[in-house]
Scaffold this active site. Structure first.
Site, PDB file in Angstrom:
ATOM      1  N   CYS A 102       0.865  -1.067  -0.002  1.00 31.31           N
ATOM      2  CA  CYS A 102      -0.209   0.163  -0.120  1.00 31.31           C
ATOM      3  C   CYS A 102       0.813   1.201   0.214  1.00 31.31           C
ATOM      4  O   CYS A 102       1.636   1.536  -1.094  1.00 31.31           O
ATOM      5  CB  CYS A 102      -0.932  -0.005   1.212  1.00 31.31           C
ATOM      6  SG  CYS A 102      -2.355   1.245   1.065  1.00 31.31           S
ATOM      7  N   HIS A 230      -2.952  -5.898   1.299  1.00 30.92           N
ATOM      8  CA  HIS A 230      -2.301  -5.655   2.685  1.00 30.92           C
ATOM      9  C   HIS A 230      -2.059  -7.351   3.124  1.00 30.92           C
ATOM     10  O   HIS A 230      -2.966  -7.661   3.872  1.00 30.92           O
ATOM     11  CB  HIS A 230      -2.969  -5.110   3.661  1.00 30.92           C
ATOM     12  CG  HIS A 230      -2.910  -3.667   3.616  1.00 30.92           C
ATOM     13  ND1 HIS A 230      -2.009  -2.879   4.071  1.00 30.92           N
ATOM     14  CD2 HIS A 230      -3.680  -2.510   2.800  1.00 30.92           C
ATOM     15  CE1 HIS A 230      -2.089  -1.682   3.761  1.00 30.92           C
ATOM     16  NE2 HIS A 230      -3.321  -1.328   3.150  1.00 30.92           N
ATOM     17  N   GLU A 232      -0.101  -8.311   5.339  1.00 33.59           N
ATOM     18  CA  GLU A 232       0.197  -8.415   6.638  1.00 33.59           C
ATOM     19  C   GLU A 232      -1.046  -8.243   7.663  1.00 33.59           C
ATOM     20  O   GLU A 232      -1.155  -8.449   8.657  1.00 33.59           O
ATOM     21  CB  GLU A 232       1.177  -7.148   7.211  1.00 33.59           C
ATOM     22  CG  GLU A 232       0.501  -5.802   7.184  1.00 33.59           C
ATOM     23  CD  GLU A 232       0.333  -5.152   5.870  1.00 33.59           C
ATOM     24  OE1 GLU A 232       0.879  -5.972   4.787  1.00 33.59           O
ATOM     25  OE2 GLU A 232      -0.298  -4.142   5.631  1.00 33.59           O
TER      26      GLU A 232
END
Lengths: 267, 76
Positions: A102, A230, A232
């Site tokens: 991002c 994303h 994570e």
């Protein structure tokens, strides 16, 4: 984990500054995948209190570094370019890993690390405002189009996965058509936005209007990956939206486990 | 010296914000508006008279040459 064992783990710097977020998720993801992660403020690099050469991987987290003022990722990138660019170049040349998600991808683009076809770290692409002119925050379907990049090695080619996105500036635009051809010919497109059946179609499946539905790009040598989604945030599938309805893998952690496996083999 | 730096999208880059503003103006009844392009202006005060510094600021920070163009003007 005991200190002695801990020291042998690959070391990862999760870089942060005012306005970044997701560093905690990234830190936990790298730790969960078997790396020794640390959250490092870029001021420590600028002041030479810490050095990038101490680490085996760098992660640029998402968020709104420096408030996204001027342009998303521009201020963080210009600060790093002015102070530690040579260290970053040496890091890449050594085959160490760099990933940005991002806002982290926006920083990699502004730093010239992606796509870097010319090899001189000039800006060759941009992540422009979404064509919808909206902040797009939802789960998207993605197709893995290259699994030679260490972060993607645990996926199958053409595998369809789901990851969350949350961005306003994600429309990948290369400087020109020749550059786009180079990116394609060098097999640098890592992930593409698709519909649930794997077809490359337009909005809303392509949330930002990226050229060729590009969601993530690897460097030519594969050791740098930038992507808008994303991983994570979904290290465990139960943080994925709608997770009880599907029978999915833990897509997020495959990125980090692939990277840690590579680092254990190479360093 | 005071300078204004105007950063806009290149003509071939679609301006989603501009299109939204255009649509909003049409909804307000301004049908005579045919196109809107958006940009940012930086009002900078600095020492010296070297206008070319403004372009340096663009190159180093204010613009991404892939999608942006810069115009630097004196504002005295």
């Amino acid at each position: 984990m005991e200190g002695g064992v801990y020291l042998n783990l690959p070391k990862v710097a999760v870089l942060t500054m005012e306005g970044t977020n997701n560093e905690e998720e990234a830190f936990q993801s790298w730790r969960g995948a078997g790396a020794n992660a640390e959250i490092i403020h870029i001021k420590k690099l600028e002041n030479k209190i810490r050095k990038l050469e101490e680490f085996d991987a760098i992660f640029f987290p998402g968020g709104f570094s420096a408030g996204d003022y001027v342009r998303a990722g521009a201020i963080m990138a210009s600060r790093l370019r002015a102070t530690v660019m040579r260290d970053i170049e040496n890091f890449v040349d050594a085959g160490k890993l760099i990933m940005g998600s991002c806002n982290g991808f926006q920083v990699l683009i502004e730093l010239g690390l992606i796509p870097n076809i010319g090899g001189d770290y000039e800006r060759e692409a941009a992540l422009a405002t979404n064509l919808s002119n909206r902040f797009e925050a939802r789960t998207v379907y993605l197709k893995i189009t290259n699994n030679t990049c260490p972060f993607l090695r645990k996926f199958r080619i053409n595998q369809i996965i789901r990851l969350p996105i949350a961005h306003f500036e994600g429309r990948f635009i290369p400087a020109n058509e020749d550059l786009l051809e180079e990116i394609s010919n060098n097999n640098m497109i890592g992930l593409k936005y698709v519909d649930p059946y794997g077809k490359e179609v337009g909005y809303p499946w392509n949330p930002n209007g990226s050229v060729l539905n590009i969601a993530g790009v690897c460097s030519k040598s594969g050791n740098v990956l930038g992507l808008m989604p994303h991983p994570e945030r979904v290290f465990n599938k139960y943080t994925q939206s709608d997770w009880p309805r599907g029978n999915e893998e833990d897509y997020g952690q495959l990125f980090f486990k692939g990277a840690v496996d590579y680092l254990n083999e190479k360093f | 010296m005071k300078i204004n730096i105007i950063v806009t999208l290149k003509d071939n880059v679609e301006d989603a914000e501009g299109q939204s503003v255009l649509k909003a103006l049409h909804l307000l009844g301004y049908d005579e508006v045919s196109n809107v392009r958006t940009g940012k202006v930086y009002y900078i005060e600095m020492k010296g008279n070297d206008l070319s510094k403004g372009y340096e600021f663009c190159d180093k920070l204010l613009a991404n040459p892939v999608i942006n163009k810069c115009k630097v003007e004196r504002d005295d």
